[in-house]
Design a protein around this motif. Structure first.
Motif, short mmCIF file in Angstrom:
data_model
loop_
_atom_site.label_atom_id
_atom_site.label_comp_id
_atom_site.label_asym_id
_atom_site.label_seq_id
_atom_site.Cartn_x
_atom_site.Cartn_y
_atom_site.Cartn_z
N ALA A 37 0.81 -1.21 0.00
CA ALA A 37 0.00 0.00 0.00
C ALA A 37 0.85 1.26 0.00
O ALA A 37 0.38 2.33 -0.45
N SER A 38 2.08 1.18 0.48
CA SER A 38 2.94 2.36 0.57
C SER A 38 3.67 2.67 -0.73
O SER A 38 4.16 3.79 -0.90
N ILE A 39 3.74 1.69 -1.62
CA ILE A 39 4.54 1.88 -2.83
C ILE A 39 4.10 3.09 -3.66
O ILE A 39 4.94 3.92 -4.03
N PRO A 40 2.81 3.25 -3.99
CA PRO A 40 2.43 4.39 -4.84
C PRO A 40 2.73 5.75 -4.21
O PRO A 40 3.23 6.65 -4.89
N ILE A 41 2.46 5.90 -2.92
CA ILE A 41 2.63 7.20 -2.29
C ILE A 41 4.11 7.51 -2.08
O ILE A 41 4.54 8.66 -2.16
N VAL A 42 4.92 6.47 -1.81
CA VAL A 42 6.37 6.68 -1.69
C VAL A 42 6.95 7.07 -3.04
O VAL A 42 7.80 7.98 -3.14
N ALA A 43 6.51 6.39 -4.10
CA ALA A 43 6.97 6.74 -5.44
C ALA A 43 6.59 8.18 -5.80
O ALA A 43 7.38 8.93 -6.38
N LEU A 44 5.37 8.58 -5.42
CA LEU A 44 4.93 9.95 -5.68
C LEU A 44 5.82 10.94 -4.95
O LEU A 44 6.20 11.98 -5.51
N PHE A 45 6.17 10.64 -3.71
CA PHE A 45 7.02 11.55 -2.94
C PHE A 45 8.41 11.64 -3.55
O PHE A 45 8.99 12.74 -3.64
N VAL A 46 8.99 10.51 -3.96
CA VAL A 46 10.33 10.52 -4.54
C VAL A 46 10.36 11.35 -5.82
O VAL A 46 11.30 12.12 -6.07
N ILE A 47 9.33 11.20 -6.64
CA ILE A 47 9.30 11.89 -7.94
C ILE A 47 9.04 13.39 -7.76
O ILE A 47 9.65 14.23 -8.43
N PHE A 48 8.12 13.74 -6.86
CA PHE A 48 7.70 15.13 -6.71
C PHE A 48 8.10 15.72 -5.36
O PHE A 48 7.36 16.51 -4.79
N GLU A 49 9.27 15.35 -4.88
CA GLU A 49 9.69 15.81 -3.55
C GLU A 49 9.73 17.34 -3.46
O GLU A 49 9.24 17.94 -2.50
N ARG A 50 10.32 17.99 -4.45
CA ARG A 50 10.45 19.45 -4.39
C ARG A 50 9.08 20.12 -4.39
O ARG A 50 8.85 21.08 -3.64
N GLN A 51 8.17 19.64 -5.23
CA GLN A 51 6.84 20.24 -5.29
C GLN A 51 6.08 20.03 -3.99
O GLN A 51 5.33 20.91 -3.55
N ILE A 52 6.26 18.86 -3.36
CA ILE A 52 5.57 18.60 -2.10
C ILE A 52 6.07 19.53 -1.00
O ILE A 52 5.29 20.13 -0.27
N VAL A 53 7.39 19.68 -0.91
CA VAL A 53 7.95 20.59 0.09
C VAL A 53 7.52 22.01 -0.16
O VAL A 53 7.17 22.75 0.76
N LYS A 54 7.52 22.41 -1.43
CA LYS A 54 7.08 23.76 -1.78
C LYS A 54 5.62 23.96 -1.45
O LYS A 54 5.21 25.00 -0.94
N GLY A 55 4.80 22.93 -1.72
CA GLY A 55 3.37 23.04 -1.43
C GLY A 55 3.10 23.17 0.07
O GLY A 55 2.24 23.92 0.49
N ILE A 56 3.89 22.43 0.88
CA ILE A 56 3.72 22.55 2.33
C ILE A 56 4.09 23.94 2.81
O ILE A 56 3.41 24.53 3.65
N SER A 57 5.18 24.48 2.25
CA SER A 57 5.59 25.83 2.66
C SER A 57 4.59 26.88 2.20
O SER A 57 4.39 27.91 2.85
N LEU A 58 3.93 26.64 1.05
CA LEU A 58 2.97 27.61 0.54
C LEU A 58 1.67 27.59 1.33
O LEU A 58 1.10 28.63 1.64
N SER A 59 1.21 26.42 1.67
CA SER A 59 -0.10 26.30 2.29
C SER A 59 -0.06 26.33 3.81
O SER A 59 -1.08 26.56 4.45
N GLY A 60 1.11 26.10 4.38
CA GLY A 60 1.20 26.10 5.83
C GLY A 60 0.75 24.79 6.45
O GLY A 60 0.62 24.69 7.66
N ILE A 61 0.48 23.76 5.62
CA ILE A 61 0.05 22.47 6.14
C ILE A 61 1.27 21.71 6.65
O ILE A 61 2.29 21.64 5.99
N LYS A 62 1.13 21.13 7.83
CA LYS A 62 2.27 20.43 8.44
C LYS A 62 2.07 18.94 8.49
O LYS A 62 2.84 18.22 9.10
N GLY A 63 1.03 18.42 7.85
CA GLY A 63 0.82 16.97 7.90
C GLY A 63 -0.27 16.58 6.95
O GLY A 63 -0.81 17.40 6.26
#
Length: 268
Positions: free
Chosen positions: A242-268
């Motif tokens: 079950a973790s494979i798709p979401i881990v793959a998504l994080f590895v591929i889009f790591e920069r966008q995810i970090v940027k999105g967290i910083s933009l939205s203020g979401i911490k989890g």
């Protein structure tokens, strides 16, 4: 001081990676192995037989497909709705525009759990329970996405819009050809965060779905866990798959995810 930061970062990475490594190692162990010490978890023999058993004998792959389908539709529609709403509140002049923004902003003050009962009643009256529509439509309203995208649209100079209007461009052309390309990083960030949120959503599917063929992963995994309460290998296999798709998504889009967290203020 750099070496201090590196040591602290390495220790933090080790702490977060340890459960994942343990999950992967245990998932390839043989069932019924005698475990006396911690080191016994990491000793051979290893086997992928449990992976084959889980994939063939359970509905895990179907639940993954349901989660992926719902997450994709929720992501596309949520970002589309939020982009149009943010653009309207930022660049389209109309009465009560500021009031509409505060109404959307107020949506952040209301916890989602507080709206579950009326949402369930509406879905029931509209015959949306036990359906993909019932899983997708209630998730489309995202005040965070609207507010973040509006802030990006506010940063686009009005002179640029006026020049397009002077050339005969209408509102739709401004939105599609000017605003969306300029806010592509924000759109990508919101899309990734929305996908992850939908993938991990448990409460609404738990309330609105009773047919196990319609289960998403967050619903299906606990039902499998209850069957394997005295076994370690099978639950770890289920979680690993079950973790494979979401881990793959994080590895591929790591920069966008970090940027999105910083933009939205979401911490989890």
């Amino acid at each position: 001081m750099k070496w201090v930061y590196r040591i602290v970062s390495g220790f933090a990475a080790l702490v977060f990676a340890a459960p994942i490594v343990w999950m992967l190692v245990v998932s390839i162990k043989e069932e019924g192995m005698k475990i006396v010490t911690v080191l016994d978890w990491f000793k051979p023999p290893y086997s992928l037989a449990v992976y084959e058993q889980i994939l063939l004998d359970t509905k895990l792959t179907q639940w993954m497909a349901n989660s992926f389908l719902v997450a994709v539709f929720v992501t596309v529609l949520t970002v589309a709705v939020a982009a149009m709403a943010g653009f309207a509140m930022s660049k389209v002049p109309y009465r009560y525009r500021s009031l509409m923004f505060f109404v959307v902003l107020a949506g952040l003050l209301i916890p989602g759990e507080a709206t579950i009962i009326p949402l369930y009643q509406v879905a029931k009256d509209m015959d949306l329970l036990n359906s993909y529509q019932g899983l997708i439509i209630p998730s489309l309203a995202s005040p965070v996405a609207v507010i973040v995208l509006k802030s990006f649209f506010d940063g686009v100079p009005n002179d640029l819009i006026e020049s397009v209007q002077m050339d005969g461009g209408g509102t739709w052309r401004i939105f599609m050809n000017i605003m969306l390309p300029l806010t592509r990083p924000a759109l990508a960030s919101m899309a990734i965060l929305t996908f992850i949120g939908s993938w991990n959503n448990f409460l609404w599917p738990f309330l609105s779905i009773t047919d196990d063929n319609m289960f998403t992963l967050p619903m299906g995994i606990p039902t499998l866990m209850s069957q394997y309460s005295e076994d370690y290998v099978k639950p770890m296999v289920v979680n690993a798959i079950a973790s494979i798709p979401i881990v793959a998504l994080f590895v591929i889009f790591e920069r966008q995810i970090v940027k999105g967290i910083s933009l939205s203020g979401i911490k989890g």
